[in-house]
Design an enzyme around this catalytic site. Structure first.
Site, PDB file in Angstrom:
ATOM      1  N   LYS A 111       0.818  -1.219   0.000  1.00 48.11           N
ATOM      2  CA  LYS A 111       0.000   0.000   0.000  1.00 48.11           C
ATOM      3  C   LYS A 111       0.851   1.267   0.000  1.00 48.11           C
ATOM      4  O   LYS A 111       0.406   2.314  -0.460  1.00 48.11           O
ATOM      5  CB  LYS A 111      -0.962  -0.022   1.176  1.00 48.11           C
TER       6      LYS A 111
HETATM    7  C1  LIG Z   1      -4.156  -4.674   0.964  1.00 47.65           C
HETATM    8  C2  LIG Z   1      -3.332  -5.906   0.803  1.00 47.65           C
HETATM    9  C3  LIG Z   1      -3.642  -6.903  -0.146  1.00 47.65           C
HETATM   10  C4  LIG Z   1      -4.892  -6.886  -1.019  1.00 47.65           C
HETATM   11  O1  LIG Z   1      -4.986  -5.797  -1.853  1.00 47.65           O
HETATM   12  P1  LIG Z   1      -6.174  -5.736  -2.923  1.00 47.65           P
HETATM   13  O2  LIG Z   1      -6.510  -4.314  -3.080  1.00 47.65           O
HETATM   14  O3  LIG Z   1      -7.258  -6.554  -2.366  1.00 47.65           O
HETATM   15  O4  LIG Z   1      -5.646  -6.288  -4.172  1.00 47.65           O
HETATM   16  C5  LIG Z   1      -2.793  -7.989  -0.273  1.00 47.65           C
HETATM   17  N1  LIG Z   1      -1.707  -8.116   0.515  1.00 47.65           N
HETATM   18  C6  LIG Z   1      -1.380  -7.188   1.440  1.00 47.65           C
HETATM   19  C7  LIG Z   1      -0.177  -7.413   2.284  1.00 47.65           C
HETATM   20  C8  LIG Z   1      -2.165  -6.052   1.614  1.00 47.65           C
HETATM   21  O5  LIG Z   1      -1.817  -5.147   2.555  1.00 47.65           O
END
Ligand SMILES: *Cc1c(COP(=O)(O)O)cnc(C)c1O
Length: 461
Positions: A111
């Protein structure tokens, strides 16, 4: 560049307004009115850093709203916070298997790639308008720390993140509570994650409060996050110099939709693999055209424990030939009956041959972490392991790049249980457990929480 809502009735907006609005007023998500082309191969070849590629790829999405040199400066600044010169390095983990390490940012999860840029975009747009906002958000762990890190240096953004007291892991909690910036508050709510989410929703629904505090959000439906995520699909495919299969551990469909956008812009991505944990709504949809809600089961990959894949709405809008009314109707019905009906011919045209999918339970994910450690000497986190397991099961003729979404040290207990090795925190967080924590505790009560926000960040300043 203008943006339209997936539900068809909200006003068209320019990039800066979409950035600050998050959700459209008709409840839809914003998408660009057309998909721009990638910069030419020559232009991409002339970029000497990830940040330069990022600026070139996202420029057409922003249009004249922000000058090109300012976009470039924000990208340089955002990706300068990453601990790896490549920003998103590729690591080979098998004969035709690679992972793209998306976790070298400040909070060790993918993120950061989007939010480090989004925080700077917010500050820039707010400065141009001489405005401020207060971001409120709820988190079960990862999103809160990434959002806090994204805006801790912003002059024009205050942020309040609510988390369930006792909910996040100690690493996750400390990543939020040890940030010593006057514009940041991490607040423990005496309640569950759902209580936190309900409080945030209630604050947004309280119009006088929302307007007085100029509330804003940076959740995963914000278009600017998707936009920033398209970049690493472009750099990964270009690094391997041939078409790739992109494999994405996903729940909300945010990360993988960014890959779809990169493909629509002309990046050489042949197809996609969706990797699910036990909460497999997306895998059921890809394989069996079954998108129905089931109760959420907690897993070792909590960031994919979701009920509804909110970003899927953007692909659905495309599948419907960009008819907002039809998309709105399907989604309203989905919320009512718990099942989304997509006609077989649309599924065949848009999903078959373009997406494959697989699901793995916690035991299979643990076995994959162990296998990866024994086979490559590499510790990977449970989200990434869900991806690499799917990549191995469904690999075809093309090289597969799996998105490694979190650093193993973010989920030390699951990694240690599977491999016998406790992953170390990177240097910049090595003293995390010695830093003083700052956190307030509030009851799950709307008026108390609103008072708290208004007192900490008085709007009349
Ligand atoms: C937020 C997150 C995801 C999932 O992201 P999507 O928007 O659902 O594709 C996967 N792995 C981690 C470690 C995350 O923080």
């Amino acid at each position: 560049m203008r943006y339209v809502s997936t539900r068809g009735t909200a006003p068209e907006l320019a990039f800066s307004d979409v950035l600050l609005a998050g959700l459209a007023t008709d409840g839809g998500l914003y998408v660009p009115c057309r998909w721009p082309e990638l910069p030419s191969a020559d232009e991409l070849d002339s970029c000497s850093t990830y940040a330069e590629v990022a600026a070139a790829v996202i420029q057409p999405f922003i249009g004249d709203d922000i000058a090109a040199d300012e976009i470039a400066a924000m990208c340089a600044d955002a990706y300068g916070t990453f601990r790896h010169d490549a920003v998103v390095p590729l690591v080979q983990v098998g004969h035709r298997q690679w992972i793209a390490e998306l976790f070298h940012g400040p909070t060790l999860a993918f993120k950061d790639v989007a939010l480090q840029l989004v925080g700077r975009l917010f500050d820039h747009v707010l400065a141009a308008r001489d405005e401020r906002v207060t971001i409120v958000g709820a988190t079960s762990g990862d999103t809160g720390s990434a959002a806090i890190e994204a805006v801790r240096h912003c002059d024009r953004v205050d942020i309040v993140i609510l988390y369930p007291r006792g909910g996040p892991s100690e690493v996750q909690r400390r990543q939020m509570t040890t940030v010593d910036s006057p514009n940041v508050r991490a607040v423990a709510v005496e309640g569950t994650f759902d209580d936190c989410q309900d409080l945030v929703k209630a604050m947004f629904n309280d119009s006088p409060f929302r307007e007085r505090m100029r509330l804003s959000a940076v959740n995963s439906i914000n278009w600017a996050r998707v936009m920033a995520q398209t970049v690493y699909y472009v750099t990964a495919a270009r690094a391997l110099r041939q078409p790739i299969t992109a494999c994405v551990p996903t729940g909300n469909f945010g990360n993988i939709f960014a890959g779809w956008v990169a493909q629509a812009m002309g990046a050489p991505i042949a197809d996609f693999i969706v990797a699910s944990n036990t909460n497999d709504i997306l895998t059921r949809f890809v394989n069996d055209r079954d998108m129905s809600m089931r109760p959420v089961v907690p897993t070792s990959s909590p960031s994919m424990d979701i009920l509804v894949s909110s970003n899927f709405e953007r692909l659905l809008f495309e599948m419907n030939g960009r008819q907002g009314a039809r998309t709105a109707e399907q989604l309203i019905r989905f919320r009512e009956v718990g099942r989304l009906d997509v006609p077989a011919d649309l599924h065949e045209r848009w999903i078959d041959g373009r997406f494959r999918a697989a699901r793995f339970d916690d035991d299979e994910v643990a076995a994959e972490m162990r296998r990866m450690y024994q086979g490559c000497g590499l510790l990977i986190d449970p989200h990434t392991a869900t991806g690499t397991a799917a990549a191995r099961r469904l690999a075809g003729d093309l090289p597969v790049v799996t998105m490694a979404t979190a650093h193993p040290a973010k989920f030390p207990d699951a990694v240690a249980a599977a491999t016998g090795v406790t992953p170390a925190l990177p240097d910049h967080l090595a003293d995390l457990f010695d830093r003083p924590e700052r956190s307030d505790v509030v009851p799950a009560d709307l008026s108390v929480v609103e008072d708290y926000v208004a007192t900490r960040f008085p709007p009349e300043r």
